[in-house]
Design an enzyme around this catalytic site. Structure first.
Site, PDB file in Angstrom:
ATOM      1  N   CYS A 171      86.798  73.281 -86.951  1.00 31.26           N
ATOM      2  CA  CYS A 171      86.706  74.477 -86.111  1.00 31.26           C
ATOM      3  C   CYS A 171      88.071  74.936 -85.586  1.00 31.26           C
ATOM      4  O   CYS A 171      88.854  75.547 -86.312  1.00 31.26           O
ATOM      5  CB  CYS A 171      85.719  74.213 -84.982  1.00 31.26           C
ATOM      6  SG  CYS A 171      85.165  75.715 -84.131  1.00 31.26           S
TER       7      CYS A 171
ATOM      8  N   GLU B  36      79.855  71.729 -87.494  1.00 31.33           N
ATOM      9  CA  GLU B  36      80.367  70.959 -86.365  1.00 31.33           C
ATOM     10  C   GLU B  36      79.264  70.777 -85.323  1.00 31.33           C
ATOM     11  O   GLU B  36      78.532  71.725 -84.994  1.00 31.33           O
ATOM     12  CB  GLU B  36      81.552  71.683 -85.731  1.00 31.33           C
ATOM     13  CG  GLU B  36      82.112  70.978 -84.490  1.00 31.33           C
ATOM     14  CD  GLU B  36      83.124  71.813 -83.734  1.00 31.33           C
ATOM     15  OE1 GLU B  36      83.961  71.215 -83.035  1.00 31.33           O
ATOM     16  OE2 GLU B  36      83.083  73.063 -83.834  1.00 31.33           O
TER      17      GLU B  36
ATOM     18  N   LYS C 132      88.864  65.594 -85.015  1.00 32.54           N
ATOM     19  CA  LYS C 132      89.288  66.915 -84.581  1.00 32.54           C
ATOM     20  C   LYS C 132      90.552  66.730 -83.755  1.00 32.54           C
ATOM     21  O   LYS C 132      90.597  65.916 -82.831  1.00 32.54           O
ATOM     22  CB  LYS C 132      88.201  67.595 -83.749  1.00 32.54           C
ATOM     23  CG  LYS C 132      88.516  69.031 -83.370  1.00 32.54           C
ATOM     24  CD  LYS C 132      87.337  69.700 -82.660  1.00 32.54           C
ATOM     25  CE  LYS C 132      87.615  71.169 -82.376  1.00 32.54           C
ATOM     26  NZ  LYS C 132      86.467  71.852 -81.745  1.00 32.54           N
TER      27      LYS C 132
END
Length: 522
Positions: free
Chosen positions: A380, A270, A346
């Site tokens: 993440c 990321e 995300k």
């Protein structure tokens, strides 16, 4: 109301799938739980794989029966396959025109229309396929839905022998025998079927018109359908650079490494592109710097498209800030060897991303259907929300790729422990790639802590500690591991625990508010 019109048998059209689903439910609704029944997506995948092999019977426009089939190449010396292996988990990705065997995956007749010759008409279509493609045989695995009535009195083998001899009747097996099948073997645990007590028959019907000379150039039998992927998880070392060329050189190193070690997938971390902050003025405000970083998006895409095509690998290019309609999103990119690009936003942004960089949460979950396996991407913080992992698994994902970026050990272990939990609770592989090193001249991204890893379910078929690979912390390296998707499918059914099967749907329910999108990767 039961129609009495003429029975018509024809190939499916995609528009027929809703009625196919309804017929499937009418036939198997008492056999399988609601979530185990096939839906529109499954039948769409099957239809797209081999439309010539899918037939239906209809009366006055109502679908009253259907059959599904694919062409495969099986090894007669194998000790039996399971349904997931032959069909690619029901997706028919194992279909090959070079095979010599027609696999009859399913044949079903609506309960209201049985004993009207529907199944006989559908079997005729299968025989026509044998002649059309010069196939050696048709094989099928049949249920024994009436065996439970006498299971305490005889073994499954004795029961089958009595049905073959005409001494007993079984709804499914008798129909198969009448159609011309012979029983080759009685199997246990090929399918999960309460009435059959998980017993089934391996059935075969030879093609009397088969011409073996025309098949001599066909592919050799497969011991197993190939369902293993090799993954490479990068551990990217942050350090100041002086030019885009330096950045490109460091990225290319990982693509070269993945290709050298014969990997199918490369995962980058990321926001590793924040290394480009070192090319900017340190006087910028964080939000301004983040928007400037988004200005490199075009170069980033072209770089990874070229690398994926050059090295013939699928690259999950980590994430990079991406601007849409004046808003900034943290977006993961998937690059295919054919040069196509796919994205996954995300969905959950951290307070730091929101407050300092003006990053906005994205929308939508996706499962990417690659030729090698079905994958998903969670960025993440997203992996810390167990609902997403379960939804993606139920939508067909076999591996989740997690590009992450954490600044110290506590943050890293949040991601790591969450990833391991997702792998265990969903019987899925989870691959992590993170950033190491530091950027001492960049006030907006100083520290990094990483230990890239590949996690597996926790059962006898998987590595100790449910870990297929683990990098040394905070050095530039890569983790390479093989992920056996066939074993994954088997263990979901036969594992010591079976969390996907043992869910208490009478106590709780999990459904996406926005449908999960299946993206076919080309």
């Amino acid at each position: 109301m039961k129609a009495k019109g003429k029975i018509t048998v024809r190939q499916w059209q995609e528009a027929d799938i809703p009625q196919i689903v309804a017929c499937h439910k009418a036939v198997y609704g008492e056999v399988y739980e609601e979530d185990e029944l096939y839906g529109r997506r499954a039948y769409r995948l099957q239809f797209n794989a081999f439309p010539e092999g899918q037939f239906l019977a209809e009366v006055d426009g109502q679908v009253v029966g259907y059959t599904t089939a694919i062409i495969v190449q099986l090894d007669d010396d194998e000790n039996g396959y399971n349904y997931e292996e032959i069909t690619g988990l029901g997706t028919f990705t194992t279909h090959t025109y070079s095979g010599d065997t027609l696999y009859g995956a399913d044949i079903a007749v609506h309960p209201d229309y049985r004993r009207r010759g529907v199944s006989k008409r559908l079997y005729q279509k299968r025989r026509q396929l044998l002649r059309k493609y010069n196939l050696r045989r048709v094989v099928a695995y049949g249920r024994l839905p009436d065996y439970h009535r006498v299971s305490g009195q005889m073994t499954a083998e004795t029961y089958v022998a009595k049905v073959i001899a005409g001494e007993m009747w079984d709804t499914a097996l008798s129909a198969h025998l009448n159609a011309g099948y012979t029983v080759k073997r009685v199997l246990l645990d090929f399918l999960d079927d309460e009435k059959s007590l998980n017993f089934s028959t391996w059935l075969e019907m030879p093609n009397p018109d088969y011409k073996p000379a025309r098949r001599r150039i066909a592919a050799a039998p497969l011991k197993r359908p190939v369902r293993t992927i090799r993954v490479c998880a990068a551990q990217y070392l942050m350090r100041p650079i002086q030019s885009w060329a330096e950045f490109e050189q460091q990225v290319t190193f990982f693509a070269m490494s993945a290709e050298t070690y014969h990997c199918h997938f490369l995962l980058m971390p990321e926001l590793f592109t924040v290394q480009l902050f070192t090319l900017m003025s340190t006087d910028l405000e964080p939000k301004t710097a983040a928007h400037q970083l988004a200005g490199f998006h075009g170069q980033y895409v072209e770089l990874f498209k070229r690398l994926a095509m050059q090295y013939g690998i699928y690259i999950i290019g980590g994430t990079t800030p991406t601007e849409r309609d004046g808003k900034l999103f943290n977006v993961a990119h998937l690059f295919s060897p054919s040069g196509n690009v796919y994205t996954q936003d995300k969905l959950h942004v951290t307070p730091y991303e929101r407050d300092f960089w003006d990053i906005q949460p994205g929308e939508g979950l996706k499962v990417f259907e690659t030729p090698l396996g079905r994958i998903a991407i969670q960025v993440c913080y997203d992996i810390e929300f167990p609902e997403l992992g379960r939804l993606l698994t139920l939508a067909g994902a076999e591996a989740i790729f997690v590009p992450f970026s954490t600044d110290e050990r506590k943050a890293y272990y949040r991601v790591r422990f969450s990833s391991q939990a997702r792998a265990v609770e969903n019987f899925i592989y989870v691959v992590l790639a993170g950033n190491a090193g530091n950027l001492p001249t960049t006030p907006w991204y100083l520290l990094n802590y990483s230990q890239s890893a590949v996690f597996t379910p926790s059962d006898f078929a998987f590595p100790p500690e449910a870990t297929a690979g683990l990098a040394d912390p905070n050095v530039e390296t890569a983790v390479i591991a093989d992920l056996d998707l066939t074993t994954l499918a088997q263990m979901r059914d036969l594992g010591s625990v079976r969390p996907l099967r043992d869910r208490r749907l009478d106590l709780y329910e999990l459904k996406p508010k926005i449908p999960i999108k299946t993206v076919v990767v080309e």
